[in-house]
Design a protein around this motif. Structure first.
Motif, short mmCIF file in Angstrom:
data_model
loop_
_atom_site.label_atom_id
_atom_site.label_comp_id
_atom_site.label_asym_id
_atom_site.label_seq_id
_atom_site.Cartn_x
_atom_site.Cartn_y
_atom_site.Cartn_z
N ALA A 173 0.83 -1.20 0.00
CA ALA A 173 0.00 0.00 0.00
C ALA A 173 0.87 1.26 0.00
O ALA A 173 0.54 2.24 -0.67
N LEU A 233 -6.55 0.15 5.35
CA LEU A 233 -5.95 0.32 4.04
C LEU A 233 -6.88 1.03 3.06
O LEU A 233 -6.43 1.93 2.33
N VAL A 282 -8.30 -4.60 -2.04
CA VAL A 282 -7.46 -4.80 -0.86
C VAL A 282 -7.49 -6.27 -0.45
O VAL A 282 -6.46 -6.85 -0.10
#
Length: 105
Positions: free
Chosen positions: A37, A72, A88
């Motif tokens: 990320a 995230l 994700v």
């Protein structure tokens, strides 16, 4: 009776080892996911390290992966990255495979 006790102790030790290994794999997966990320968000190496640690810490908020996924998705959306929960989750599964391989090898 001691043979039964020895077997019981061996199974308890094996269970404890398996649980510890699973915890380490999940922590490594979360760190890899945080690094993934961070690259997407364009963070510096120092920021990437700190962010990866923050993702690992986020997993301790509640049981399961939802806390990590929420973090995230929120952070990446705030950074202007177009990603959804499914994206994700896919990355989480990919990083889980990599983390498991790291511990097996």
């Amino acid at each position: 009776m001691t043979t039964f006790d020895d077997r019981e102790k061996a199974f308890e030790n094996m269970f404890a080892h398996d649980q510890e290994m699973e915890f380490r794999i999940q922590a490594r997966r979360n760190r890899l996911l945080g690094e993934w990320a961070a690259v997407k968000m364009g963070l510096t190496p120092e920021e990437t390290d700190a962010y990866a640690k923050a993702v690992v810490q986020a997993d301790f908020e509640e049981a399961g992966d939802e806390d990590v996924i929420r973090k995230l998705v929120g952070d990446m959306t705030q950074a202007g990255i177009d990603i959804d929960e499914a994206g994700v989750r896919a990355a989480l599964e990919e990083q889980a495979v990599i983390a498991r391989r790291m511990f097996i090898e």
